[in-house]
Design a protein around this motif. Structure first.
Motif: not given
Length: 226
Positions: A42-52
């Motif tokens: 569930q944390s992947l979206n947040s990580l990708f959001l910050v990175a992209l």
């Protein structure tokens, strides 16, 4: 834009329902002797959001400098279609899982990445569109309607996943294929409508004009769902 937003979150919010069940029951989460907790996905979206986010902010700015300004409707349609393509990945992943074998976690990682890309194309742009294009006297009401699309999307997401039996993975491919077809179809309709509504967007004030006092959302603001 509100229709596109509703359909987007109906697919995107499978992350908290059918995707979570898929991660728990049908994904091989073992890395050596360590089992990846289901909730970590569930944390992947947040990580990708910050990175992209910085890359998408730069993309819209550079396109604008080149006098390439896709309409709000076009961006919303693209975001919805990108989200829908993530379900093609889940379709093949669920087909593999239906054979009785647990699948590798990179299937879910790929889906969360694709969905984050779609979110960055649609969510901040749609929020900006409602802020800029709403009639001044109805800006507050229409912003409320837009925020309601989050709730409506979650309701539809729950209805889609509610009939899914975790003990019957053979039903998952059909669910994901249905969401893919529906998402692409609605995205195509929004895209066609955007060809006609672009001229309406040109009638709105420039970004520098204070059409809606208090509305401080920028079209290039790299944020996801508030």
């Amino acid at each position: 834009v509100c229709i596109a937003s509703t359909m987007f979150w109906a697919g995107f919010e499978q992350a908290g329902s059918s995707f979570n069940l898929f991660a728990r029951d049908l994904t091989d989460r073992m890395v050596g002797d360590f089992e990846i907790p289901t909730t970590w996905f569930q944390s992947l979206n947040s990580l990708f959001l910050v990175a992209l986010s910085p890359f998408f902010a730069a993309l819209w700015i550079n396109l604008s400098k080149r006098m390439i300004n896709p309409s709000y409707g076009f961006k919303s349609a693209i975001g919805l279609i990108i989200m829908a393509t993530g379900f093609i990945v889940m379709f093949f992943a669920s087909q593999a899982a239906a054979s009785g074998l647990k699948v590798a976690p990179y299937w879910l990682v790929a889906v969360y990445f694709i969905h984050t890309v779609g979110e960055l194309c649609l969510s901040p742009v749609a929020l900006s569109a409602v802020s800029k294009l709403s009639p001044k006297r109805m800006a507050g009401q229409l912003m409320g309607v837009f925020v309601l699309t989050y709730a409506m999307g979650n309701v539809i997401a729950g209805l889609l996943a509610g009939g899914l039996d975790p003990e019957n993975p053979q039903a998952m491919p059909e669910l994901y294929w249905t969401i893919f077809v529906f998402g692409v179809s609605v995205g195509a309709v929004v895209f066609v409508l955007a060809l006609f509504t672009r001229k309406w967007e040109k009638l709105a004030p420039d970004d520098g004009e204070d059409e809606h006092p208090g509305a401080i959302i920028d079209a290039n603001e790299p944020v996801g769902k508030p």
